[in-house]
Design an enzyme around this catalytic site. Structure first.
Site, PDB file in Angstrom:
ATOM      1  N   PHE A  53     129.072  -9.090  82.304  1.00  0.00           N
ATOM      2  CA  PHE A  53     127.724  -9.454  82.775  1.00  0.00           C
ATOM      3  C   PHE A  53     126.750  -9.829  81.653  1.00  0.00           C
ATOM      4  O   PHE A  53     125.718 -10.445  81.903  1.00  0.00           O
ATOM      5  CB  PHE A  53     127.150  -8.343  83.667  1.00  0.00           C
ATOM      6  CG  PHE A  53     126.145  -7.445  82.994  1.00  0.00           C
ATOM      7  CD1 PHE A  53     126.557  -6.403  82.180  1.00  0.00           C
ATOM      8  CD2 PHE A  53     124.794  -7.657  83.165  1.00  0.00           C
ATOM      9  CE1 PHE A  53     125.634  -5.587  81.560  1.00  0.00           C
ATOM     10  CE2 PHE A  53     123.853  -6.846  82.546  1.00  0.00           C
ATOM     11  CZ  PHE A  53     124.278  -5.810  81.740  1.00  0.00           C
ATOM     12  N   LYS A  54     127.085  -9.479  80.401  1.00  0.00           N
ATOM     13  CA  LYS A  54     126.200  -9.833  79.289  1.00  0.00           C
ATOM     14  C   LYS A  54     125.952 -11.345  79.227  1.00  0.00           C
ATOM     15  O   LYS A  54     124.938 -11.787  78.709  1.00  0.00           O
ATOM     16  CB  LYS A  54     126.794  -9.373  77.961  1.00  0.00           C
ATOM     17  CG  LYS A  54     127.156  -7.895  77.886  1.00  0.00           C
ATOM     18  CD  LYS A  54     125.978  -7.045  77.482  1.00  0.00           C
ATOM     19  CE  LYS A  54     126.352  -5.609  77.156  1.00  0.00           C
ATOM     20  NZ  LYS A  54     127.001  -4.841  78.228  1.00  0.00           N
TER      21      LYS A  54
END
Ligand SMILES: *Cc1c(COP(=O)(O)O)cnc(C)c1O
Length: 495
Positions: free
Chosen positions: A111-112
């Site tokens: 998700f970064k």
């Protein structure tokens, strides 16, 4: 919209300066002076648009000193011309009452990417608009996911270079492979002989050293893509709005009905963005904070005591192996009605004694908003297996922690409100662990070799960015000692 520091009443910055600077001089974090409110009419408008339209609308509220066309261009570069599929962050229904928000369709499968695909463009825009001529050198120490996401985000971005230091023995073999095969003419990856703390303190000491002058003269300026940068938080607010509106469009919920969210949490950035979305008028109910065995946040939410004097566990959800959740400071700021003295005091206690306590009204507010619990290793593994057997859906270990905590929440509170489970990584990022959870024991010589097995077992194709890894050329072989990090940086910059 101006930004203030959580520890200094008198600070006021534009969003460009907040993004360029990253952290305030006295150690505080930048926060918006107010939260814009979106009414139901705004939400209806956003419901008719796609992800990038929603992102443009929300970013413009916060980044009001950016030119609108610059914001459009940044969003285009990150989510349209970048590595995301259309839809960017889809919501899929798992079972009655629970929907999974998949935040891992970016180039590194975690998700970064949601923030780190956008941040480089926001940063270079700010740098140019403020007349900065120097080349920006991003320095990052990583325990895994952040380094790769930052490399992909800054790769070939004009006017920047990125250097990532990773601990030789501190990252998984998948994560290592992802980094050492990194392409891009402005990327550099160096292994450090030591653990994550060694790499991290090495980077910190470069920032704190006398290098600035020398770099300045050579035309460089150091910066960081650290998770406390406001430019990493603001893109995360968008997907909560987007997921909620997708649920309405899919007929899963009625207009403006309340929805809970459960977030696998480490540094408290992701769940803080959910809180900000709620403050802006998104109908979110309980914010459910899921931790692994490093359950310092679970204890904090239930007792008001934040205490890092405890054992640090290495778990199978490594991106949540954190004891100091930096972004919690921003929540404390809001819950104390923006009391900079109070926040500074708590952070001083944390630094000096590794512990602080809140009570009374602040604790009540915290408990009205949040609910916290955790999953141990066995519970995480069992959740992966159970979810696959019941619903045919494969969770990565981080998201499995979230699912387990959601089940606990429902059981203990009886609250059956529709809930969004935030999924933070593709299961293919942790193939050996997921296979094991699904019951496939055996020797795992090399994680990349498990990808095909996991695909066969789950019937899900290997994500393209991971599939090519094992045949990719190794481009980064440098290793340095902890003391040699500064020299490694200087040689790379030919100084
Ligand atoms: C970074 C990360 C988290 C933790 O997110 P925070 O914003 O730090 O709370 C959870 N899961 C994965 C896979 C991550 O990479």
């Amino acid at each position: 919209m101006l930004y203030e520091s959580t520890r200094d009443k008198n600070s006021r910055l534009t969003s460009m300066d907040a993004i360029k600077q990253g952290i305030s001089k006295e150690g505080g974090l930048f926060v918006p002076e107010a939260f814009p409110r979106l009414g139901t009419e705004d939400l209806s408008d956003l419901a008719a648009g796609d992800y990038t339209m929603r992102a443009r609308h929300i970013l413009k509220l916060f980044l009001s000193d950016y030119k609108e066309e610059d914001i459009d261009r940044c969003i285009e570069a990150a989510y349209v011309n970048g590595a995301f599929p259309p839809g960017v962050a889809p919501v899929v229904s798992l079972c009655p009452g629970l929907d999974v928000l998949e935040l891992w369709h970016g180039p590194t499968c975690a998700f970064k990417d949601m923030a780190l695909q956008l941040l480089p463009h926001l940063m270079t825009t700010a740098i140019r608009a403020t007349g900065e001529q120097k080349e920006i050198v991003i320095l990052t120490a990583t325990s895994g996911d952040t380094g790769k996401a930052a490399l992909e985000g800054f790769r070939d971005v004009e006017g920047t270079r990125i250097i990532v230091f990773y601990p030789v023995h501190g990252v998984s073999s998948m994560q290592r492979l992802q980094m050492i095969t990194q392409k891009g003419r402005n990327t550099k990856v160096i292994a450090v002989e030591g653990n994550f703390d060694d790499a991290q303190s090495g980077v910190k000491s470069i920032f704190g050293s006398d290098l600035d002058d020398r770099l300045d003269k050579a035309g460089y300026r150091l910066s960081s893509a650290n998770s406390i940068n406001w430019g990493r938080l603001v893109p995360q607010i968008v997907y909560y709005f987007s997921a909620y509106l997708d649920l309405i469009n899919q007929g899963r919920i009625k207009k403006w009905q309340t929805v809970n969210v459960v977030v696998p949490t480490g540094n408290f950035g992701n769940i803080l963005a959910a809180y900000y979305a709620k403050r802006m008028g998104l109908p979110l109910g309980r914010l459910i904070c899921a931790s692994n065995r490093n359950n310092v946040l679970t204890d904090f939410i239930s007792t008001g005591v934040y205490d890092i004097n405890r054992i640090f566990y290495k778990t199978t959800s490594p991106s949540m192996d954190i004891l100091i959740s930096s972004n919690l400071e921003r929540l404390l700021y809001e819950l104390s009605e923006r009391d900079t003295d109070f926040v500074s005091g708590l952070m001083r206690e944390l630094k000096e004694r590794g512990r602080y306590k809140v009570d009374g009204q602040l604790l009540n507010r915290l408990n009205d908003l949040f609910w916290g619990s955790y999953a141990d290793e066995g519970q995480t593994r069992a959740t992966i297996k159970d979810t696959f057997e019941k619903y045919g859906y494969t969770l990565d270990p981080h998201t499995a922690v979230g699912k387990f905590v959601y089940d606990q929440y429902r059981l203990q509170t009886g609250d059956t409100t529709e809930t969004i489970l935030v999924s933070t990584a593709s299961p293919f990022k942790f193939p050996a662990e997921v296979l094991k959870a699904l019951g496939y024991e055996g020797d795992v010589p090399d994680e990349a070799a498990c990808l095909e097995d996991l695909s066969r077992v789950t019937g899900v194709p290997v994500p393209a960015p991971l599939e090519s890894l094992s045949h990719s050329e190794v481009l980064h072989k440098d290793v340095c000692s902890r003391e040699g990090m500064k020299q490694a940086l200087l040689s790379y910059l030919k100084l």
